[in-house]
Write an enzyme that holds these catalytic residues in place. Structure first.
Site, PDB file in Angstrom:
ATOM      1  CE  LYS A   1      70.469-103.390  -7.170  1.00 22.12           C
ATOM      2  NZ  LYS A   1      71.089-102.036  -7.257  1.00 22.12           N
TER       3      LYS A   1
ATOM      4  CB  SER B   1      68.901-100.184  -4.860  1.00 25.18           C
ATOM      5  OG  SER B   1      69.791-100.143  -5.975  1.00 25.18           O
TER       6      SER B   1
ATOM      7  CB  SER C   1      72.310 -98.375  -5.827  1.00 26.29           C
ATOM      8  OG  SER C   1      71.127 -97.631  -5.646  1.00 26.29           O
TER       9      SER C   1
END
Length: 456
Positions: free
Chosen positions: A76, A151, A175
């Site tokens: 990420k 996210s 997320s």
């Protein structure tokens, strides 16, 4: 035969270990897939093809040294990667290149994984829709007009598309779970401290965690075995080493079912899919009971702690995007009395849920209150005619669970009539991560929804 890029990480690791497939072959299969589909999906935002190829060649020249030897993985874009651009989804860091790897990256590399690149995220992970001013929006592989969630939306979309078999993510208010639900993959929010995340500014903050994402529960379990474990720089790091539950199946398990977590609005299509989950567990031999929960104290506790964290972490930055700036401003208004009340609310809820889990082994509920929404929409503003006050409110079904300090997974549970994925959320008491994955694997194997690939 399954294409190389859609093999599970477990199978990839076995093939490399037995010299049936090389790490270079696996990497090139993933890079070819990225070239083919990423321009439409926008999941991988920084690619480290040359570095990854060098690492794959080195892996093929060496004896297998870890459980992920030769397996590609993506990180990420909130996670620092040495020598590889890490923007945090913010124009303020558009050209930022860290000098060191984050601990989770070091652990994955030490296990033999090949770092392939970075996945998209909203600015500083702010929100459950993956869009930012640096790279734009990530699209849902099952319907390119829809959101991939967030996210960790870039990670989920990359997994679903076959670009990579494993990806790390993070979760404060959903997320890891929300994008897994939106993209028909598996995401685990571990018990805080299970995956250590050292911090120089908020080392004691327990709402935000790092965790694994993959296309199967088995792969998530494998990744957890690598990224978990004690780290003295993380003050609430769990000393016990994570291990998979030795028990198989869910026969005899006590399952609590909550269709709305105490009265939350849930989109009808989402509700129809998640309502099939209790029957699956019953057919597998579990004892299922619908329960009435009151998690409403989590609302204020989550918002106060989240706001305080944003002011602490980003309050000194100028030029923030609107969502991050709004959170910072909310944090600047938090008082000592607010924090005291939030602590009392969270502590009371924790004790009540400890009593609750004395009677049940797992709780199942919706992950998200809606299916994937149009990618042009910044957030969900109403559900079933119920107006929502702000961009956070549509994810209460995820962030109320975050307050419980509990492990929670999103597992593919089916599709809406439009073909949009929906996940079911499986929750257990704190530290019972292995039980969550045991239940998730039984559900996954009984339904097979995770094997349905997107029409790219």
């Amino acid at each position: 035969m399954t294409a190389l890029h859609y093999l599970t990480a477990t199978e990839m690791a076995r093939l490399v270990r037995t010299r049936q497939v090389s790490a270079v072959e696996l990497l090139r299969a993933c890079l070819d897939r990225i070239e083919q589909v990423n321009p439409r999906v926008n999941a991988i935002v920084t690619l480290a093809a040359e570095q990854a190829l060098d690492a794959a060649k080195a892996a093929d020249a060496a004896e297998p040294a870890g459980p992920l030897h030769g397996v590609p993985v993506a990180h990420k874009d909130l996670v620092d990667t040495a020598g590889l651009r890490t923007t945090y989804g913010s124009p303020l860091f558009a050209e930022h290149v860290p000098g060191t790897d984050a601990p989770i990256v070091r652990r994955l590399k030490a296990a033999g994984a090949i770092s392939l690149g970075k996945t998209n995220t909203p600015e500083f992970g702010t929100g459950s829709h993956t869009v930012n001013e640096v790279f734009g929006a990530t699209r849902n592989p099952y319907d390119l007009s829809r959101s991939a969630g967030g996210s960790s939306g870039g990670a989920a979309a990359a997994l679903a598309s076959g670009m990579v078999p494993l990806a790390d993510g993070s979760d404060m208010g959903g997320s890891l779970r929300n994008p897994a639900s939106f993209c028909n993959v598996v995401g685990l929010r571990p018990t805080p401290g299970r995956v250590p995340a050292p911090s120089e500014t908020s080392a004691w903050y327990t709402l935000s965690v790092l965790g694994p994402m993959a296309r199967t529960v088995e792969d998530v379990t494998l990744m957890m075995s690598v990224i978990s474990g004690f780290d003295p720089r993380s003050p609430y790091s769990i000393t016990e080493r994570f291990a998979a539950d030795p028990e198989e199946g869910v026969a005899g398990l006590r399952v609590a079912w909550s269709p709305d977590l105490g009265g939350l609005p849930v989109d009808q299509a989402t509700a129809a899919v998640t309502a099939t989950a209790p029957g699956v567990f019953e057919r597998l031999g579990a004892h299922v009971e619908q329960v009435d929960l009151d998690l409403s104290d989590a609302e204020e506790a989550f918002r106060v702690y989240r706001a305080w964290h944003y002011a602490l972490s980003f309050g000194d930055l100028r030029g923030l995007g609107p969502n991050t700036a709004w959170n910072v401003e909310q944090g600047r208004q938090v008082t000592g009395a607010d924090l005291a009340r939030a602590e009392r609310l969270r502590s009371g809820l924790y004790q009540r849920m400890a009593d609750f889990f004395d009677g049940y082994d797992v709780l199942i509920a919706p992950v998200s209150q809606v299916p994937p929404f149009p990618v042009e929409h910044p957030y969900v503003s109403e559900i079933n005619g119920v107006e929502l006050p702000d961009y956070l409110a549509w994810m209460r079904s995820a962030y109320w669970i975050s307050v419980l300090h509990a492990p929670a997974a999103s597992v593919p549970a089916g599709f809406t009539p439009e073909g949009l994925p929906v996940g079911v959320q499986i929750v257990a008491r704190p530290f019972a991560d292995a039980r969550v994955l045991r239940a998730a694997r039984a559900f996954e194997q009984a339904t097979g929804y995770g094997t349905r690939r997107p029409p790219l």
